[in-house]
Design an enzyme around this catalytic site. Structure first.
Site, PDB file in Angstrom:
ATOM      1  CG  ASP A 102      -1.952  -0.480   1.108  1.00 58.25           C
ATOM      2  OD1 ASP A 102      -2.998  -1.205   0.055  1.00 58.25           O
ATOM      3  OD2 ASP A 102      -2.471  -1.694   2.371  1.00 58.25           O
TER       4      ASP A 102
ATOM      5  CG  ASP B  71      -4.193  -1.333   8.001  1.00 62.59           C
ATOM      6  OD1 ASP B  71      -5.407  -1.786   6.939  1.00 62.59           O
ATOM      7  OD2 ASP B  71      -3.592  -0.500   8.045  1.00 62.59           O
TER       8      ASP B  71
ATOM      9  NE  ARG C  22     -23.020   5.071  -1.702  1.00 71.25           N
ATOM     10  CZ  ARG C  22     -23.707   5.210  -1.392  1.00 71.25           C
ATOM     11  NH1 ARG C  22     -23.452   5.333  -3.337  1.00 71.25           N
ATOM     12  NH2 ARG C  22     -24.261   5.910  -0.639  1.00 71.25           N
TER      13      ARG C  22
ATOM     14  NE  ARG D 216     -12.804   7.537  -5.203  1.00 71.81           N
ATOM     15  CZ  ARG D 216     -12.794   8.378  -6.622  1.00 71.81           C
ATOM     16  NH1 ARG D 216     -13.738   8.316  -7.450  1.00 71.81           N
ATOM     17  NH2 ARG D 216     -11.656   8.981  -7.299  1.00 71.81           N
ATOM     18  CG  MET D 217     -18.034  13.383  -1.337  1.00 68.06           C
ATOM     19  SD  MET D 217     -19.297  14.995  -2.449  1.00 68.06           S
ATOM     20  CE  MET D 217     -20.181  13.788  -3.197  1.00 68.06           C
ATOM     21  CB  SER D 218     -15.986  13.909   3.879  1.00 72.06           C
ATOM     22  OG  SER D 218     -14.937  14.624   4.179  1.00 72.06           O
TER      23      SER D 218
ATOM     24  CG  ASP E  76      -6.070  -4.952   3.838  1.00 69.76           C
ATOM     25  OD1 ASP E  76      -6.665  -4.651   2.335  1.00 69.76           O
ATOM     26  OD2 ASP E  76      -5.618  -4.249   4.339  1.00 69.76           O
TER      27      ASP E  76
END
Lengths: 684, 558, 66
Positions: free
Chosen positions: A315, A525, A386, A388-390, A529
């Site tokens: 990653d 982690d 989904r 991809r913003m806040s 994954d």
């Protein structure tokens, strides 16, 4: 909250193992290992042991197998040397086990039996010993308590001191339903608040228990390479047994009969006792080294597989770059001013508790931006994979958002707005710097772009370079856009990258590589994954990760430092190199031993010119060869425990080096040593 | 001295010149590419396959392949045993020979079906023309072809292809390789003076007036497959030292080269089939180097002659005892090294009479089995050593060892070890038993160190499927016939089974792509390491017996 | 490899029984040059060597057991 990836020396502090009286104890155990039931597990040394018993009989009665020239004293000396050969080999194993056990004791001391409050089905509490806890039980722990077992946080927020297992003194925040902070380890201490934990491991099955079993060598099953090597050693031993057992008839035929003591001496000198005596010590020490790196491996096979890895899937965040990106600059677009961008960015980030969000707030406040609404009346919108913003829903009904440029563009369009022309330029500019561009908007208007700066870990480039020389390819996975990913990839020196990657991409990459016959290692982690960790040949889970990830992986890093995978590759390789080098050394030694013993055996056959070392007498020649054979084992114990030094070189240069040292060295060293020992003996 | 060196150098140069072409030709034959001979051979093959009802194109699994080898060899061996036992009543018995003893017939059948041709008899006085040509000559082709087929299957397996069909490769080996070369070679020998007749022995009157029977027979075609197929079973008792088998320097040159071309070229064939000609050549030169060193040791030993004789003469004279003067010391020494190295086993001089270095070299060849090695099997053993070298060195570079991208694991080591183990078992064990009862069992003619060489040589020759004799042993006894039969069978079929299983297992392994961390096996360094592994493993196993035999003999002479 | 004591005692017993056959034949084959007690010792030694060879063969075929 602790950040993984601090300077190396600060991170390596497994609880200090108590190594005092290691050697006395190991010597006692070496004697105990003379038990035939234990000896029979090591074919090479078992033969030496049987030989010792026969020469012991010959010491009591030298003529039991017919009249020979060898005296009782000589037979006695041979018996003694053979006994010491066996003891030295047992000693090597005992020292390795002892070190492992000391390591395990240190770990176990963290694991003293504690009492815990078990929550019963009706909600009432019950005091039980930690040993009685079973998988699935729920317990309540509060400040000051020891966490009784590995588990998953169900409820509560608390800080936990994990220094007992990681050595890191800063407490760690634990809370439920979080990828990084929801799992707790038995033996750590809760220092504030309280938690409700679901136990995920039966007693004796937790991570620490596994590590203890592994370093103690109790649950050590042989790795595939070790098995193949055991076969080879047994074959060589059988060949030499045949060679020596068929020697008396031709010797008698030319009237040069050979005593049984000499035959046993020749056999012991020829069979690969050096590697046979050190093989298990090498394996145990390998596990020990892994444990010293604060990594729990579930099997030796996994450690060995590390040496075979062809591809590392890493990653970007946390492995190649420092975990957190920091806001560096606001780039206005669409005719807005920098201050306007800062104000909207601040508004959109005020509920964002991630380090990125906080750094945006810091940067905006530093530029003098303030909130123009009542924080209490606004509402935060959380980031999701989904959307991809806040952002923040403002009291006046406005919607401030920040997020991936595409996502924001879509958001603005859905609100009837248009993406300004210069957005693309700003996006590219940030990407070309290797940063992550975040677009900021309010309702239908895009204000600008936040430049989130990624910081590549110091020294990582050098390590990738080493990996490349070893023939390990690195693939970087990142959620970033292509341009950013390409810039970071180039700067860090990875071989390949996959941009805008989803967790599914991870497993796909692994499967692709494996289909081409490659062995793949990865770190992870999060719960998502887990499938990839299980699919990878070596999956290293972070201790801070979820329980699901830890169970799917075959190794867990207690320090949660993904770059350790690179160290594990080295340890895996070192393990194999040490075995190979000592086998070669052991075989090469035989040449000198032949030249010492054969002329001595057939002294009456007129082959004195073969005594090229000019050894004093037939008897001193045999004794010197045997003494060398015995002493070389303890002499090589440090090497076996430490491992042959590994350099990140290509296979061919490594071979050249090791052949020179252990092949040619193995031919020459015994000639010198046997001659010296012979000079010493003949002085008496 | 100079003449001898030129003779040796010329022979080696011719070999090196032929090998690339012949190696490529064999690769074409076994990868199914068209060759010029194909047009002639294909109709014949089609008839053979149709007649035998063999679905030749269908690849076999490992166990099918092994049972095909074992069953076909068993049937052929039994068939030949019956012919030998009933030869009295069969045609072409011009000298009125009766059946040999059962144990001799059994030993002869086993010896020829295993491509060994160890002879405890003299052909001209024991077996009829029909037995020699019809029965033994037949096995000379099929046993050689069996070896080639196994080698090809092994190479295919190593390189990850299906191991192929035994019957198809057997027939191809005969129709495309053995038969055409034999045809041309036999005619060349015929022209050079080797007889080819079904006529009875002729009576001659010697200058002193005595009557003498001179044996003859269909020798030329027998001779050429004897060399080409690494068979070595002479039509006459003294083999290629006989003027009717090997009349002059031209036939000697032809026969020396032709016995080496298949095993030497198969290495190149491997390189081509593996898509790595460089590795083929590196291995070729490694073997060539070992071969040249051993040839030099043997030749120098013969050139310096016997110190005891030299002391009497007061001069250094080459050792010519047991040699044909038309060949001299150099060509006899070269032949001795070539014939023991390639497991041909034909002789043009008596190995019993070689000086100690020659005895050492010939024995060492039989012990190592790879200085060109037997028909097909020698090449395969070479790769077994390569696999072992890969295992040791692979560990030393810190990876699970790989050969041609396939991992070497427990199964491979067990099978490779079987080959490593069977050789000392088949040689040292019966040698020890024989030497434990020298009066009753051994029939040794020269006691002392030389006697040990004689006994060890006989079993080594059997176990390595060489067939040459040190001679000087009274070996047509029940004990010798049966005990060497054990070595013959153990030395032939155990390794073949292991080789096929090894190849079959490798076929099914997934190949690992090559990276910087992969140990390259086509480097000078690795090839050198392989040579070291071969010498050390070989030396460690057989040094004591070599010390008690030729080495002690050399020290006690000097 | 796991050793049960019943296996060990049975192995030792059969070794001695086998020696009852081997030792006299050594004595006879040597034509009296090897006396009876030496023959028994040698017979036992031969059995030990054979036993070790079988043990090693097991170690080669089933290395996992060790």
């Amino acid at each position: 909250m602790r950040q993984p990836g601090g300077p190396r020396q600060q991170r390596r502090h497994t609880p200090k193992a108590n190594l005092s009286d290691l050697y006395q104890r190991a010597f006692k155990e070496a004697l105990g290992k003379l038990n035939p039931k234990i000896m029979i597990r090591n074919p090479v040394m078992f033969l030496v042991w049987v030989g010792t018993l026969i020469t012991a009989v010959l010491t009591l009665n030298p003529n039991i197998f017919g009249v020979t020239e060898t005296s009782a004293v000589f037979n006695g000396l041979v018996t003694l040397i053979l006994l010491f050969t066996v003891l030295f080999a047992n000693f090597a194993e005992a020292v390795a086990e002892g070190r492992g056990r000391a390591q395990a004791d240190a770990l176990r001391s963290t694991q003293t039996k504690t009492y815990a409050q078990r929550i019963l089905a009706d909600g009432s509490m019950e005091m039980v010993s930690s040993a009685d806890l079973r998988r699935g039980d729920r317990v309540k722990v509060k400040a000051g308590d020891m966490i009784p077992a590995d588990g998953e946080v169900l409820d509560g927020v608390a800080s936990v001191d994990e220094s007992a297992i990681t050595g890191e003194s800063a407490p760690v925040l634990k809370e439920p339903n979080s990828d990084v902070a929801s799992s707790v380890t038995g033996g750590t201490r809760i220092i504030s608040d309280e938690l409700i934990i679901r136990v995920t491991a039966d007693p004796g099955k937790g991570f620490i228990d596994r590590m203890i079993a592994l370093v103690e060598g109790a649950e050590r099953s042989k790795t595939p390479n070790e098995i193949a090597l055991t076969v080879l050693l047994a074959v060589l031993t059988l060949v030499f047994l045949i060679v020596v057992a068929t020697l008396p008839p031709p010797a008698n035929y030319i009237n040069s009969p050979v005593g049984i003591t000499l035959l046993i001496s020749l056999l012991v000198a020829l069979i690969p006792t050096t590697i046979g005596g050190l093989l298990s010590a090498i394996g145990i020490a390998g596990m020990d080294r892994v444990a010293q790196f604060n990594v729990v491996a579930t099997s030796g096979r996994a450690v060995e597989a590390c040496g075979d890895i062809n591809t590392l899937v890493l990653d970007k965040t946390g492995t190649i770059t420092l975990g957190n990106r920091l806001a560096e600059e606001f780039i206005p677009v669409n005719g807005h001013s920098r201050a306007e961008v800062a104000a909207i960015a601040l508004a959109a980030s005020i509920f964002d508790t991630t380090p990125e969000g906080k750094s945006i707030v810091r940067l905006a406040e530093g530029m003098g931006a303030t909130l123009d609404f009542d924080r209490q009346k606004a509402e935060g919108v959380e980031f999701s994979a989904r959307t991809r913003m806040s952002g923040t829903d403002l009291p006046d009904g406005g919607e401030a958002r920040k997020g991936a440029v595409d996502a924001i563009r879509g958001f603005v369009r859905s609100r009837g707005g248009q993406a300004p022309e210069d957005l693309g330029r700003a996006y590219e500019r940030v990407s070309n710097l290797g940063g992550t561009p975040l677009a900021v908007c309010k309702d239908d208007d895009i204000y600008g772009v936040i430049y989130l700066k990624d910081i590549i870990k110091p020294g990582i480039q050098e390590r990738f370079d080493q990996l490349r020389r070893m023939g390990v390819r690195t693939i970087m996975l990142t959620g970033d856009n292509r341009i950013t990913a390409a810039v970071i990839a180039k700067e860090a020196g990875v071989d390949e990258f996959i941009a805008e990657a989803t967790p599914e991409d991870k497993i796909q990459v692994i499967q692709q590589e494996q289909a081409a016959g490659k062995l793949v290692a990865m770190t992870g982690d999060g719960t998502n994954d887990a499938p990839a960790l299980a699919q990878a040949n070596v999956g290293l889970a972070m201790n801070s990760g979820t329980q699901a990830a830890k169970e799917a992986a075959n190794m867990v890093d207690l320090d949660s430092d993904p770059t350790k995978l690179i160290d594990l590759v080295t340890i895996g390789k070192q393990l194999l190199i040490t075995r190979g080098a000592l086998t070669t050394f052991s075989l090469a030694n035989d040449i000198a031993k032949y030249f010492a013993i054969i002329p001595a055996m057939f002294a009456s056959a007129g082959i004195g010119s073969l005594n090229i070392m000019g050894l004093h007498s037939p008897q001193s020649a045999v004794l010197s060869a045997l003494i060398y054979n015995a002493l070389i084992i303890p002499a090589l114990i440090p090497l076996a425990l430490r491992g042959v030094k590994f350099r990140p070189l290509s296979a061919n240069s490594l071979l050249q080096r090791n052949i020179l040292v252990y092949g040619f060295g193995g031919i020459i060293a015994p000639f010198v040593a046997i001659k010296v020992i012979d000079l010493g003996i003949s002085a008496f | 001295m100079l003449q001898g060196c030129v003779q040796i150098a010329l022979t080696l140069a011719i070999l090196v010149a032929i090998v690339p072409f012949f190696g490529r030709y064999m690769a074409q034959v076994f990868s199914g590419q068209s060759t010029r001979l194909g047009a002639i051979a294909r109709p014949i093959e089609r008839v053979l396959f149709a007649g035998a009802g063999v679905a030749a194109k269908r690849p076999m699994t490992g166990t099918q392949y092994i049972s095909a080898v074992l069953m076909s060899n068993l049937v052929m061996g039994a068939f030949v045993f019956l012919i030998l036992m009933t030869q009295e009543r069969l045609p072409f018995n011009s000298t009125g020979l009766s059946a040999p003893s059962w144990d001799l017939a059994l030993h002869t059948a086993i010896s020829f079906v295993t491509n060994t041709n160890q002879q405890h008899y003299s052909g001209e006085t024991t077996y009829t023309y029909f037995s020699q040509v019809g029965a033994l000559g037949f096995l000379m082709f099929t046993s050689a072809a069996t070896g080639i087929a196994v080698a090809i299957a092994f190479i295919r397996g190593l390189t990850g292809q299906a191991i192929g069909n035994f019957y198809q490769d057997l027939v191809l080996s005969i129709t495309r390789i053995l038969l055409p070369i034999s045809l041309v070679g036999a005619i060349a020998l015929l022209i050079a003076g080797v007889p080819e007749t079904l006529g009875a022995p002729v009576q001659a009157t010697t200058p002193e007036g005595a009557l003498q029977w001179i044996a003859r027979g269909p020798v030329a075609h027998f001779e050429i497959i004897k060399e080409l197929g690494e068979n070595g079973g002479g039509f006459f008792g003294i083999n290629s030292a006989h003027p009717f088998e090997n009349p002059n320097n031209f036939t000697n040159l032809l026969e020396t080269v032709i016995m080496m071309i298949i095993p030497a070229s198969l290495i190149i064939t491997y390189g081509i089939m593996a898509g790595n000609p460089k590795q083929g050549w590196l291995i070729f030169w490694m073997v060539f180097g070992l071969y040249a060193i051993l040839s030099a040791i043997a030749a120098i030993g013969e050139f310096w002659g016997n110190p005891l004789v030299n002391n009497v003469l007061g001069d250094i004279q080459p050792n010519l005892e047991g040699k044909e003067t038309r060949f001299g010391w150099a060509l006899t020494a070269l032949w001795a090294v070539s014939t023991t190295g390639t497991m041909c086993g034909a002789v043009n001089g008596m190995h019993d009479s070689l000086m100690a270095p020659g005895g050492f070299v010939t024995l060492a060849n039989l012990f190592l089995q790879i200085i060109w090695g037997g028909q097909g099997t020698g090449t395969a053993y070479l790769f077994v050593f390569l696999v072992l070298a890969v295992f040791l060195t692979g560990l030393m570079v810190g990876r699970t060892p790989e050969f041609l991208g396939r991992k070497i694991e427990k199964r491979e080591i067990v099978l490779a070890s079987l080959i490593l183990l069977i050789h000392p078992i088949a040689i040292l064990l019966p040698s020890a038993i024989t030497l434990a009862f020298p009066e009753t069992l051994s029939n040794i003619s020269n006691p002392g160190f030389h006697g040990i060489s004689q006994v060890a040589y006989e079993y080594a020759s059997a176990a390595a499927n060489n067939g040459s004799g040190f001679e000087g042993l009274g070996d047509n006894t029940l004990w010798w016939n049966l005990s060497t039969s054990f070595s013959l069978i153990a030395g032939r079929y155990v390794p073949i089974i292991a080789l096929i299983l090894l190849a079959d297992g490798m076929t099914r392994k997934q190949s690992v792509p090559e990276t910087n961390g992969t140990l390259r096996t086509d480097t000078v360094l690795f090839t050198g390491v392989t040579a070291g592994v071969i010498i050390i493993l070989g030396a460690l196993t057989f040094l004591p017996i070599l010390v008690l035999g030729p080495v002690a003999e050399a020290f006690n002479l000097g | 490899m796991h050793l049960k004591s019943s296996v060990v005692s049975r192995a030792i017993l059969s070794a001695f029984l086998l020696n009852l056959a081997i030792a006299p034949s050594i004595h006879a084959a040597s034509g009296g040059a090897i006396d009876r007690s030496t023959a028994y010792a040698l017979g036992l030694l031969i059995i030990i060597v054979l036993g070790l060879a079988i043990y090693l063969a097991v170690a080669i075929i089933q290395p996992e057991r060790f």
